[in-house]
Design a protein around this motif. Structure first.
Motif, PDB file in Angstrom:
ATOM      1  N   ASP A 121     -93.606 -28.338 -68.337  1.00 22.17           N
ATOM      2  CA  ASP A 121     -93.771 -29.536 -69.145  1.00 22.17           C
ATOM      3  C   ASP A 121     -92.551 -29.697 -70.054  1.00 22.17           C
ATOM      4  O   ASP A 121     -92.185 -28.738 -70.749  1.00 22.17           O
ATOM      5  CB  ASP A 121     -95.040 -29.423 -69.990  1.00 22.17           C
ATOM      6  N   PRO A 122     -91.921 -30.864 -70.077  1.00 19.99           N
ATOM      7  CA  PRO A 122     -90.727 -31.049 -70.908  1.00 19.99           C
ATOM      8  C   PRO A 122     -90.961 -30.770 -72.388  1.00 19.99           C
ATOM      9  O   PRO A 122     -90.079 -30.243 -73.068  1.00 19.99           O
ATOM     10  CB  PRO A 122     -90.349 -32.509 -70.680  1.00 19.99           C
ATOM     11  N   GLY A 156     -89.535 -34.371 -58.808  1.00 13.96           N
ATOM     12  CA  GLY A 156     -88.429 -34.989 -59.519  1.00 13.96           C
ATOM     13  C   GLY A 156     -88.868 -36.202 -60.324  1.00 13.96           C
ATOM     14  O   GLY A 156     -90.028 -36.620 -60.295  1.00 13.96           O
ATOM     15  N   THR A 157     -87.916 -36.745 -61.055  1.00 13.66           N
ATOM     16  CA  THR A 157     -88.152 -37.913 -61.869  1.00 13.66           C
ATOM     17  C   THR A 157     -87.497 -39.107 -61.206  1.00 13.66           C
ATOM     18  O   THR A 157     -86.312 -39.062 -60.908  1.00 13.66           O
ATOM     19  CB  THR A 157     -87.537 -37.711 -63.265  1.00 13.66           C
ATOM     20  N   PRO A 158     -88.257 -40.185 -60.982  1.00 15.30           N
ATOM     21  CA  PRO A 158     -87.636 -41.368 -60.390  1.00 15.30           C
ATOM     22  C   PRO A 158     -86.473 -41.845 -61.257  1.00 15.30           C
ATOM     23  O   PRO A 158     -86.503 -41.706 -62.466  1.00 15.30           O
ATOM     24  CB  PRO A 158     -88.765 -42.399 -60.383  1.00 15.30           C
ATOM     25  N   ALA A 159     -85.451 -42.371 -60.632  1.00 17.13           N
ATOM     26  CA  ALA A 159     -84.255 -42.839 -61.342  1.00 17.13           C
ATOM     27  C   ALA A 159     -84.647 -43.794 -62.461  1.00 17.13           C
ATOM     28  O   ALA A 159     -85.427 -44.717 -62.242  1.00 17.13           O
ATOM     29  CB  ALA A 159     -83.294 -43.508 -60.379  1.00 17.13           C
ATOM     30  N   GLY A 160     -84.148 -43.525 -63.644  1.00 16.59           N
ATOM     31  CA  GLY A 160     -84.401 -44.391 -64.787  1.00 16.59           C
ATOM     32  C   GLY A 160     -85.684 -44.099 -65.528  1.00 16.59           C
ATOM     33  O   GLY A 160     -85.922 -44.662 -66.583  1.00 16.59           O
ATOM     34  N   THR A 220     -77.560 -26.558 -58.150  1.00 12.03           N
ATOM     35  CA  THR A 220     -78.168 -27.486 -57.199  1.00 12.03           C
ATOM     36  C   THR A 220     -77.884 -28.940 -57.540  1.00 12.03           C
ATOM     37  O   THR A 220     -78.274 -29.831 -56.783  1.00 12.03           O
ATOM     38  CB  THR A 220     -79.696 -27.290 -57.118  1.00 12.03           C
ATOM     39  N   GLY A 221     -77.234 -29.161 -58.662  1.00 14.02           N
ATOM     40  CA  GLY A 221     -76.920 -30.534 -59.053  1.00 14.02           C
ATOM     41  C   GLY A 221     -78.170 -31.353 -59.256  1.00 14.02           C
ATOM     42  O   GLY A 221     -79.088 -30.956 -59.943  1.00 14.02           O
ATOM     43  N   GLU A 222     -78.226 -32.488 -58.597  1.00 14.14           N
ATOM     44  CA  GLU A 222     -79.340 -33.415 -58.770  1.00 14.14           C
ATOM     45  C   GLU A 222     -80.504 -33.154 -57.813  1.00 14.14           C
ATOM     46  O   GLU A 222     -81.475 -33.897 -57.810  1.00 14.14           O
ATOM     47  CB  GLU A 222     -78.850 -34.846 -58.577  1.00 14.14           C
ATOM     48  N   ALA A 223     -80.416 -32.121 -56.999  1.00 15.02           N
ATOM     49  CA  ALA A 223     -81.429 -31.911 -55.955  1.00 15.02           C
ATOM     50  C   ALA A 223     -82.843 -31.824 -56.516  1.00 15.02           C
ATOM     51  O   ALA A 223     -83.754 -32.455 -55.986  1.00 15.02           O
ATOM     52  CB  ALA A 223     -81.096 -30.652 -55.147  1.00 15.02           C
ATOM     53  N   VAL A 224     -83.049 -31.068 -57.565  1.00 17.18           N
ATOM     54  CA  VAL A 224     -84.397 -30.923 -58.119  1.00 17.18           C
ATOM     55  C   VAL A 224     -84.851 -32.227 -58.759  1.00 17.18           C
ATOM     56  O   VAL A 224     -85.991 -32.653 -58.582  1.00 17.18           O
ATOM     57  CB  VAL A 224     -84.459 -29.752 -59.132  1.00 17.18           C
ATOM     58  N   ALA A 225     -83.957 -32.878 -59.488  1.00 16.77           N
ATOM     59  CA  ALA A 225     -84.317 -34.136 -60.140  1.00 16.77           C
ATOM     60  C   ALA A 225     -84.683 -35.209 -59.122  1.00 16.77           C
ATOM     61  O   ALA A 225     -85.486 -36.090 -59.402  1.00 16.77           O
ATOM     62  CB  ALA A 225     -83.179 -34.617 -61.035  1.00 16.77           C
TER      63      ALA A 225
END
Length: 116
Positions: A21-22, A108-112, A97-102
């Motif tokens: 959880d963030p 992941g979190t949808p863009a935006g 992994t860069g953006e792979a998990v995001a």
């Protein structure tokens, strides 16, 4: 040879769920710098007192943080310094992994999108 869900992995899965959880991660990151009261966390993280208290209770239930009482105040701290190593390792994996998990379609979190 199929690998099923091993019961011995349940504690590790519970640990990662508690870290998933963030808000709890933000609390842990702050507490990693030193003890904090609920009021400190609410002010520094911009969160409601009830939100901070709920997440601290979760982290306490998992044995990751505890508190000491001084007068009428409670000071929260990490119970396991090894947790800092785990968080550092996670940051290294994320960097590698860069953006792979995001971008993961499940976790992941949808863009935006903004997470709290």
């Amino acid at each position: 040879m199929a690998i099923g869900c091993t019961p011995g992995l349940a504690p590790a899965a519970a640990l990662f769920r508690s870290l998933g959880d963030p808000t709890r991660l933000a609390i842990l990151r702050r507490i990693a710098t030193g003890e904090a009261r609920v009021v400190d966390l609410t002010n520094e993280l911009g969160l409601a007192q009830s939100t901070v208290s709920k997440h601290l209770a979760c982290l306490r239930d998992c044995g990751l943080v505890d508190y000491r009482v001084a007068g009428r105040q409670s000071f929260y701290a990490l119970t396991r310094p090894e947790l800092l190593d785990l968080l550092r390792s996670a940051e290294q994996v994320l960097a590698a992994t860069g953006e792979a998990v995001a971008l993961c379609p499940v976790y992941g979190t949808p863009a935006g999108a903004v997470t709290t």
